[in-house]
Enzyme design. Structure first.
Site, PDB file in Angstrom:
ATOM      1  CB  SER A 125      -1.025  -0.078   1.202  1.00  0.00           C
ATOM      2  OG  SER A 125      -1.372   1.044   1.572  1.00  0.00           O
ATOM      3  CE1 TYR A 150      -4.025  -2.927   5.310  1.00  0.00           C
ATOM      4  CE2 TYR A 150      -3.610  -0.479   5.643  1.00  0.00           C
ATOM      5  CZ  TYR A 150      -3.793  -1.702   4.803  1.00  0.00           C
ATOM      6  OH  TYR A 150      -3.894  -1.835   3.295  1.00  0.00           O
ATOM      7  CE  LYS A 154      -1.419  -4.712   3.089  1.00  0.00           C
ATOM      8  NZ  LYS A 154      -1.662  -6.009   2.916  1.00  0.00           N
TER       9      LYS A 154
HETATM   10  C1  UD1 Z   1      -7.369   4.226   3.838  1.00  0.00           C
HETATM   11  C2  UD1 Z   1      -6.596   3.613   4.724  1.00  0.00           C
HETATM   12  C3  UD1 Z   1      -4.931   3.158   4.181  1.00  0.00           C
HETATM   13  C4  UD1 Z   1      -5.545   2.018   3.174  1.00  0.00           C
HETATM   14  C5  UD1 Z   1      -6.656   2.284   2.379  1.00  0.00           C
HETATM   15  C6  UD1 Z   1      -7.209   1.159   1.798  1.00  0.00           C
HETATM   16  C7  UD1 Z   1      -6.475   5.385   6.712  1.00  0.00           C
HETATM   17  C8  UD1 Z   1      -6.074   6.560   7.313  1.00  0.00           C
HETATM   18  N1  UD1 Z   1      -5.885   4.949   5.520  1.00  0.00           N
HETATM   19  O1  UD1 Z   1      -6.953   4.774   2.977  1.00  0.00           O
HETATM   20  O2  UD1 Z   1      -4.373   2.782   5.093  1.00  0.00           O
HETATM   21  O3  UD1 Z   1      -4.670   1.387   2.548  1.00  0.00           O
HETATM   22  O4  UD1 Z   1      -7.664   3.211   2.983  1.00  0.00           O
HETATM   23  O5  UD1 Z   1      -8.180   1.561   0.868  1.00  0.00           O
HETATM   24  O6  UD1 Z   1      -7.734   4.794   6.970  1.00  0.00           O
HETATM   25  N2  UD1 Z   1     -12.852  10.676   3.465  1.00  0.00           N
HETATM   26  C9  UD1 Z   1     -14.074  11.534   3.635  1.00  0.00           C
HETATM   27  N3  UD1 Z   1     -15.274  10.841   4.105  1.00  0.00           N
HETATM   28  C10 UD1 Z   1     -15.320   9.673   4.520  1.00  0.00           C
HETATM   29  C11 UD1 Z   1     -14.206   8.862   4.128  1.00  0.00           C
HETATM   30  C12 UD1 Z   1     -12.899   9.340   3.552  1.00  0.00           C
HETATM   31  O7  UD1 Z   1     -14.043  12.622   3.550  1.00  0.00           O
HETATM   32  O8  UD1 Z   1     -16.444   9.210   5.029  1.00  0.00           O
HETATM   33  C13 UD1 Z   1     -11.978  11.278   2.646  1.00  0.00           C
HETATM   34  C14 UD1 Z   1     -10.662  10.683   3.752  1.00  0.00           C
HETATM   35  O9  UD1 Z   1     -10.195  11.894   4.407  1.00  0.00           O
HETATM   36  C15 UD1 Z   1      -9.416  10.821   2.682  1.00  0.00           C
HETATM   37  C16 UD1 Z   1     -10.102  10.245   1.392  1.00  0.00           C
HETATM   38  O10 UD1 Z   1     -11.554  10.513   1.548  1.00  0.00           O
HETATM   39  O11 UD1 Z   1      -8.799  12.196   2.421  1.00  0.00           O
HETATM   40  C17 UD1 Z   1      -9.797   8.777   1.024  1.00  0.00           C
HETATM   41  O12 UD1 Z   1     -10.303   8.325   2.279  1.00  0.00           O
HETATM   42  P1  UD1 Z   1     -10.161   6.667   2.226  1.00  0.00           P
HETATM   43  O13 UD1 Z   1     -11.135   6.001   1.156  1.00  0.00           O
HETATM   44  O14 UD1 Z   1     -10.531   6.013   3.759  1.00  0.00           O
HETATM   45  O15 UD1 Z   1      -8.712   6.174   1.745  1.00  0.00           O
HETATM   46  P2  UD1 Z   1      -7.145   6.574   2.601  1.00  0.00           P
HETATM   47  O16 UD1 Z   1      -7.479   7.075   3.730  1.00  0.00           O
HETATM   48  O17 UD1 Z   1      -6.547   6.960   1.280  1.00  0.00           O
END
Ligand code: UD1
Length: 341
Positions: A125, A150, A154
């Protein structure tokens, strides 16, 4: 050629099984069904008109694994997905993550090093880079201390594989560092099946649009980015799946330059959370209910891939757009809602 896919009924695993079968590989799937279901096997069969050989097996079960390899000496390559992936759960239950993601990997490698020639594609990742100091993120960016168990699995998983490749000449490996996989197969036969409330952005968006969730919380709009929301590199899961096939073929055709290689797998395009919301609205024709809330602890500001190494060395490039991925994710959500009524 026979390819083993561990975790082959999971989100990325199932799409990779389809990509392999599309290229006429014979696929053997191992899955413990802890976060997947046999319905996925049906979906794979419906898409490819082929049912992969399936074994319900937990990689932590050393003796069953030994037995499996004794009966499957003819496997030419392994793609290893089987692992737990919820960041929050890993903080609450680190030992589950270390056992499931690292002990299981060790047992798998113990079997591989006993075979004449073997190779493994590892599911890593971009989380290994943490908050990278340079964007886009290239493979030479330093690996930073993980902020969750997690993420640590990795990093340590890569180290375990790299150390094993250094000790055993018959083992070659490629670690693929995924950016943010989204979307689903365009047939709606397989897709992402989050358990409970989705933590990831795109399943939360589609569940909100379908009415399962009241509104999307956008975590923070005060980041130093163009619109204040975090930036990620969202990649269509089929593009990611195809990268696994290309990586496997690189090892099987003896093209690797080192016994352990690492590639970033992303599109190279960074999109903010609000850009994803807009792109979803365009792709689906729906209006999304969302509100800005505080930052989510642990989020990095921006992460998107430098794809040069994957493009030039691996000979792979993402082909599908963000809109296409969001449209597929939306069609999948609608088909799931239809299946429920
Ligand atoms: C997350 C994990 C990462 C993992 C990946 C797998 C965290 C901190 N990181 O990545 O370790 O490898 O998933 O797919 O959990 N967001 C919102 N509202 C929401 C959900 C997300 O605003 O309800 C935003 C988050 O703040 C972020 C972006 O969307 O900026 C992407 O979030 P997400 O899909 O959870 O992925 P990552 O955080 O990049």
């Amino acid at each position: 050629m026979k390819i083993l896919v561990t975790g082959g009924l999971g989100f990325i695993g199932s799409h990779t099984v389809v990509a392999l079968q599309n290229k006429d590989y014979e696929v053997v799937v191992i899955d413990n069904l802890s976060n997947s279901s046999l319905k996925v096997l049906e979906g794979i069969t419906n898409i490819t008109s082929k049912t992969p050989e399936f074994h319900k097996l937990d990689l932590r079960d050393k003796s069953s694994l030994l037995d499996f390899f004794a009966k499957h000496q003819d496997i030419s390559g392994i793609i290893h997905f089987a692992a737990s992936k919820a960041v929050g759960e890993s903080v609450e239950n680190p030992l589950l993550y270390y056992e499931n993601n690292l002990a299981a990997l060790t047992y798998l490698l113990q079997n591989l090093v006993n075979l004449t020639e073997q190779n493994i594609i590892f599911s890593s990742s971009c989380t290994v880079y943490g908050e990278a100091s340079e964007l886009p993120i290239s493979e030479s960016a330093p690996v930073k201390k993980a902020i969750s168990p997690y993420g640590n699995t990795k990093q340590v998983g890569e180290e375990i594989i790299s150390d094993t490749c250094a000790a055993y000449d018959n083992l070659k490996a490629i670690s693929l560092r995924y950016f943010n996989p989204i979307g689903s197969h365009p047939t709606n036969e397989i897709g992402e099946l989050p358990i409970g409330t989705p933590q990831n952005l795109v399943p939360f968006i589609t569940q909100t649009a379908i009415g399962k969730r009241k509104e999307l919380s956008v975590f923070g709009d005060d980041y130093p980015t163009q619109d204040g929301t975090c930036i990620r590199d969202y990649i269509h899961v089929m593009d990611l799946a195809e990268a696994h096939v290309v990586a496997l073929e690189r090892i099987m055709s003896s093209k690797t330059e080192e016994n352990f290689e690492v590639f970033n797998v992303g599109t190279g395009i960074g999109s903010s959370v609000l850009e994803v919301v807009k792109a979803f609205e365009n792709a689906s024709g729906e209006n999304l209910n969302y509100k800005i809330v505080g930052r989510r602890p642990g989020d990095v500001i921006a992460a998107y891939a430098d794809t040069k190494k994957a493009n030039m060395t691996l000979g792979w490039k993402a082909k599908r757009s963000l809109e296409e991925a969001l449209k597929d994710a939306w069609e999948w959500e609608k088909s799931q809602a239809k299946a429920r009524v």
